[in-house]
Design an enzyme around this catalytic site. Sequence first.
Site, short mmCIF file in Angstrom:
data_model
loop_
_atom_site.label_atom_id
_atom_site.label_comp_id
_atom_site.label_asym_id
_atom_site.label_seq_id
_atom_site.Cartn_x
_atom_site.Cartn_y
_atom_site.Cartn_z
N HIS A 40 83.94 31.77 -11.23
CA HIS A 40 85.07 31.13 -11.91
C HIS A 40 85.86 30.24 -10.94
O HIS A 40 86.07 29.06 -11.19
CB HIS A 40 85.99 32.19 -12.52
CG HIS A 40 87.24 31.63 -13.10
ND1 HIS A 40 87.37 31.36 -14.44
CD2 HIS A 40 88.41 31.23 -12.54
CE1 HIS A 40 88.56 30.83 -14.67
NE2 HIS A 40 89.21 30.74 -13.53
N GLU A 41 86.30 30.85 -9.85
CA GLU A 41 87.12 30.08 -8.91
C GLU A 41 86.33 28.91 -8.34
O GLU A 41 86.87 27.85 -8.05
CB GLU A 41 87.65 30.97 -7.79
CG GLU A 41 88.65 32.03 -8.25
CD GLU A 41 89.80 31.47 -9.07
OE1 GLU A 41 90.22 30.32 -8.82
OE2 GLU A 41 90.28 32.17 -9.99
N HIS B 183 86.72 25.80 -10.31
CA HIS B 183 87.88 24.99 -9.92
C HIS B 183 87.56 24.18 -8.66
O HIS B 183 87.95 23.02 -8.53
CB HIS B 183 89.08 25.90 -9.62
CG HIS B 183 89.67 26.57 -10.81
ND1 HIS B 183 90.11 25.89 -11.93
CD2 HIS B 183 89.92 27.89 -11.07
CE1 HIS B 183 90.61 26.75 -12.81
NE2 HIS B 183 90.50 27.97 -12.31
N HIS C 96 85.66 21.16 -9.54
CA HIS C 96 86.53 20.19 -10.21
C HIS C 96 87.26 19.35 -9.15
O HIS C 96 87.39 18.13 -9.29
CB HIS C 96 87.53 20.94 -11.09
CG HIS C 96 88.09 20.14 -12.22
ND1 HIS C 96 89.07 20.63 -13.05
CD2 HIS C 96 87.84 18.89 -12.65
CE1 HIS C 96 89.37 19.71 -13.96
NE2 HIS C 96 88.64 18.65 -13.73
#
Length: 690
Positions: free
Chosen positions: A474-475, A478, A481
């Site tokens: 998940h992290e 980011h 991104h």
Amino acid sequence: MTPQSSLDPVNPFARKSDLPYGLPPFTRIREEHFLPAFRAGMAAQAAEVAAVVADQRAVSPATVLDPLESSGALLGRVSRVFFNLSAASMTEGLRQIEDEVNPLLTAHRDAITMDAGLFAKISALYADRDAIEDEETRRLLERHHDEMVRSGAALPAADQARLREINAELAQLAATFRENLRADANDLAVHVEDGARLEGLPNDEIAAAKAAAQSRGVRGYLLTLRLPTVQPALTALKDRQVRRGLYLASVTRGRRGNVYDTRPTLTRQAALRAERARLLGFDSHADYAVADQTAKQVDSVMQLLTGLVGPAVENTRRDQAELTARLHADGFEGELQPWDWAYYAEQVAQERFARDSAWLRPYFELDSVLRNGIFAAAEGLYGLHFVRRDDLAGYEEEVDVYEVFSDSGAGLGLVLTDWYTRDAKRGGAWMSSFADQSRLLGQAPVIVINLNLSHPPTGAPTLLTLDEVRTAFHEFGHVLHGLLSDVRYPALSGTEVPRDCVEFPSQVNEMWAWQPELLRRYAVHHETGKPLPESALDSVISAQSYGQGFATVEMLGACLLDQAWHQLRADQPPITPEQVEEFEWQVLARHGLDLPAVAPRYGSTYFEHIFGGGYSAGYYSYLWSEVLDADTEEWFLRQGGLNRRSGQKFRDELLSRGGGVDPMAAVEKVLGRPPRLEPLLERRGLLPVE
Ligand SMILES: [Zn+2]
């Protein structure tokens, strides 16, 4: 003479670091460098903004937006290092600096966003915005204009003065909330004298509990608290009394009436946010907070949340009956308690899905999860390569630095990895940056990923739970991104998108954790080198959909508490610290979420996202983003899973564009149609049983 020249040139923040990609020179940075750099940085930016306002040339993106976006370089350098350290490696010295600098920063930002001369220029440009052809430039202008209006630039002077006071106090209160929560959580770590009472807990966690006790000079074991209500150890601890103690410690945080009590802080925050919203012409802080999001209206948010309650509660009740039967079979009478849920749910999951974490964990060793899982997915989708740079120092010994290359061999940026828990580190997991990508500034991204894994015993490998594996993916979503950002303006870089969309790319990245082809590569026994048995592979994947009723109820509880605190109106009597508990129960009862065995994911007194961080009235974003995520996951699977072609499409339309495009339009371009709700309902097991 520019104000910046008043900063001692030996101060490491005085100029851009000459390390690769402008990595901060951590080994040279001392605490005494921060305050002078902050002061000089604010003065320099104030002078830069004043020069924009004084510029006699006609307003244009080149005379207003470019210099504005280029301003504050020094302040940016020192702020990023400081706030990353205060989150990950807090010291008493940094704490004092934070107390001193926070009000200064708030006043500094207010001075810019409420600057009448600057607002006149932005407004003039805004009036003629349709003449700007470039979408990114137009969106930047709209962002600056909205931000100034939302910060009070269009208000009379008296209201602006009150707004400044409110902002200053709110900044202080958020810092107080974080500090008190951290102190109370440390104080509430559960002490267990007798190791036998930790039966069920994996050996490395027992070792971590022992090390935690030793580091604080107490005998036996110390179970330290993680941020959410349900502590991970509750899935494993056999001793019901220890479970009860751990759970009660978790939910008591911030409401013990001691010096760390967060209730006076958070009730004051709620009242001040309501007052600020009224000054700016909104009914409530929630209305204000949602207005510039993709949701746009509080009604849309409430529709999504309340629509999920019924199916989620129904799903949860089915599970509760089954878990209660297990409690009784263990010889206990009465109701299933909240400290029992995770323990018995784990038993069901283990039986039904062979999800025995004790024998699964050796297959999820951090280094393999990282290289053969997370990095491999990024390579398969986006053609990225990661090379560890042992010659570059992070801010802690245990922080690693990786250089990232694209297919063509071009360097893209740096990623710092900070995996482990420390007393001086705040809870949870997050991504942040030391530099944001920008073509205008010629800057490549320098990103940091933080988890809170327990340290393994010396010499032993770090073995992850499935939940930790998911969090790492998940992290890293980011991180991607930020890393793949390809925009001109730093204010629109990477994760600088509306908050209710920011979780979307990270949630999408979670899907790769459970793709069989990738699992076969990264889930390898750290001693034998054998891959996870095929049967276990299937169970690991299907286990992901078990317990979604509970997870949704827990999540909705937190979302609705957040909304309730922030839908309060300034003309209502404020909630007092003594009324906090009653307020919480009323909110949950009103929505049919007052289930005794399932508490919200965060109680108000330890809800750091909304009272210590930037998610106020925005916690719904996780579910909002998940609607997009579930639909996109389906799209990726239809495109054949992990491959460069679909990765490139997702990167081109979405990841690289940051805040430079309308996120909903970008999602539609990827999917070829507007997003639908059904994939989310299906994933969370909330479709009616046929
Ligand atoms: Zn996230």
